[in-house]
Design an enzyme around this catalytic site. Sequence first.
Site, PDB file in Angstrom:
ATOM      1  CG  HIS A 100       0.061   1.112   7.582  1.00  0.00           C
ATOM      2  ND1 HIS A 100       1.088   0.595   8.361  1.00  0.00           N
ATOM      3  CD2 HIS A 100       0.669   1.871   6.642  1.00  0.00           C
ATOM      4  CE1 HIS A 100       2.247   1.048   7.904  1.00  0.00           C
ATOM      5  NE2 HIS A 100       2.031   1.818   6.848  1.00  0.00           N
ATOM      6  CD  GLU A 101      -1.045   2.438   3.169  1.00  0.00           C
ATOM      7  OE1 GLU A 101      -0.508   3.558   3.229  1.00  0.00           O
ATOM      8  OE2 GLU A 101      -0.396   1.383   3.093  1.00  0.00           O
ATOM      9  CD  GLN A 127       3.680   5.749   2.887  1.00  0.00           C
ATOM     10  OE1 GLN A 127       2.688   5.259   2.347  1.00  0.00           O
ATOM     11  NE2 GLN A 127       4.651   4.996   3.374  1.00  0.00           N
ATOM     12  CG  HIS A 174       1.048   6.704   5.949  1.00  0.00           C
ATOM     13  ND1 HIS A 174       2.253   7.092   6.516  1.00  0.00           N
ATOM     14  CD2 HIS A 174       1.186   5.399   5.643  1.00  0.00           C
ATOM     15  CE1 HIS A 174       3.070   6.036   6.545  1.00  0.00           C
ATOM     16  NE2 HIS A 174       2.453   4.990   6.042  1.00  0.00           N
ATOM     17  N   GLY A 195       0.842  -1.197   0.000  1.00  0.00           N
ATOM     18  CA  GLY A 195       0.000   0.000   0.000  1.00  0.00           C
ATOM     19  C   GLY A 195       0.873   1.240   0.000  1.00  0.00           C
ATOM     20  CB  CYS A 220       5.886   1.846   7.459  1.00  0.00           C
ATOM     21  SG  CYS A 220       5.358   3.421   6.740  1.00  0.00           S
ATOM     22  CG  LEU A 221       7.029   1.047   1.264  1.00  0.00           C
ATOM     23  CD1 LEU A 221       6.320   1.374  -0.047  1.00  0.00           C
ATOM     24  CD2 LEU A 221       8.198   0.093   1.016  1.00  0.00           C
TER      25      LEU A 221
HETATM   26  O1  GNR Z   1       4.355  -2.569   2.295  1.00  0.00           O
HETATM   27  C1  GNR Z   1       3.750  -2.449   3.368  1.00  0.00           C
HETATM   28  N1  GNR Z   1       3.480  -3.563   4.103  1.00  0.00           N
HETATM   29  C2  GNR Z   1       2.642  -3.554   5.206  1.00  0.00           C
HETATM   30  C3  GNR Z   1       2.636  -4.673   6.015  1.00  0.00           C
HETATM   31  C4  GNR Z   1       1.795  -4.739   7.093  1.00  0.00           C
HETATM   32  C5  GNR Z   1       0.941  -3.684   7.377  1.00  0.00           C
HETATM   33  C6  GNR Z   1       0.940  -2.563   6.593  1.00  0.00           C
HETATM   34  C7  GNR Z   1       1.789  -2.496   5.508  1.00  0.00           C
HETATM   35  S1  GNR Z   1       1.770  -1.091   4.494  1.00  0.00           S
HETATM   36  C8  GNR Z   1       3.384  -1.112   3.863  1.00  0.00           C
HETATM   37  C9  GNR Z   1       3.572  -0.025   2.819  1.00  0.00           C
HETATM   38  C10 GNR Z   1       3.418   1.320   3.474  1.00  0.00           C
HETATM   39  O2  GNR Z   1       4.263   1.862   4.134  1.00  0.00           O
HETATM   40  N2  GNR Z   1       2.250   1.907   3.348  1.00  0.00           N
HETATM   41  O3  GNR Z   1       2.025   3.071   3.961  1.00  0.00           O
HETATM   42 NI    NI Z   2       3.292   3.089   5.709  1.00  0.00          NI
END
Ligand code: GNR
Ligand code: NI
Length: 164
Positions: free
Chosen positions: A136-137, A52, A140, A47, A94-95
């Site tokens: 999670h997104e 980001q 952000h 995601g 998270c990236l």
């Molecule tokens: O690539 C991603 N893997 C992930 C694994 C578990 C829970 C959430 C994520 S999102 C993350 C990519 C990212 O940073 N999205 O904001």
């Molecule tokens: Ni993230």
Amino acid sequence: MAEKLKILKFPDPRLRTVAKKVDKFDKSLEKLTEDMLHTMYEDNGIGLAATQVNRHIRVIVMDLSEERNEPRVFINPEYKILNKESLASFEEGCLSVPGFTEEIIRPDKIELEWQDLSGEFHQDTPDGLLTICIQHEIDHLEGKLMVDYISPIKRDRIRKKLSK
Ligand code: GNR
Ligand code: NI
């Protein structure tokens, strides 16, 4: 052609920006989602939120498929927690926090509403990884990060490692 965008890394203060609602469903929005999907695939993410890539509008892209061939776009996503007692724990990455993973507990019964690239509204009560990833997104888009759920000591250790 889609371009690879630069991903902001914790503790960049721009990751704390609260994103604004999308009100123009135009070609430039479509281009942004294409570039975000390309960037997400290049970095093997599941995601990506516009925050980001330093674009502060309520746009999320995602692909939860094994084959990496089911791109999804969520514009102006919102969720309601349906059952506060029903929680799931998941090892999140998270990236914007590269090299670290943390076990995070979140509600797992939610109702989700969003718009697509043409502005049409959709609603779903997802399950599995989508419930986790969308929260999670959306975090952000609110300027919130995975590291906000862990202890300040751990967070500081991650901050120091990533600031080097
Ligand atoms: O690539 C991603 N893997 C992930 C694994 C578990 C829970 C959430 C994520 S999102 C993350 C990519 C990212 O940073 N999205 O904001
Ligand atoms: Ni993230």
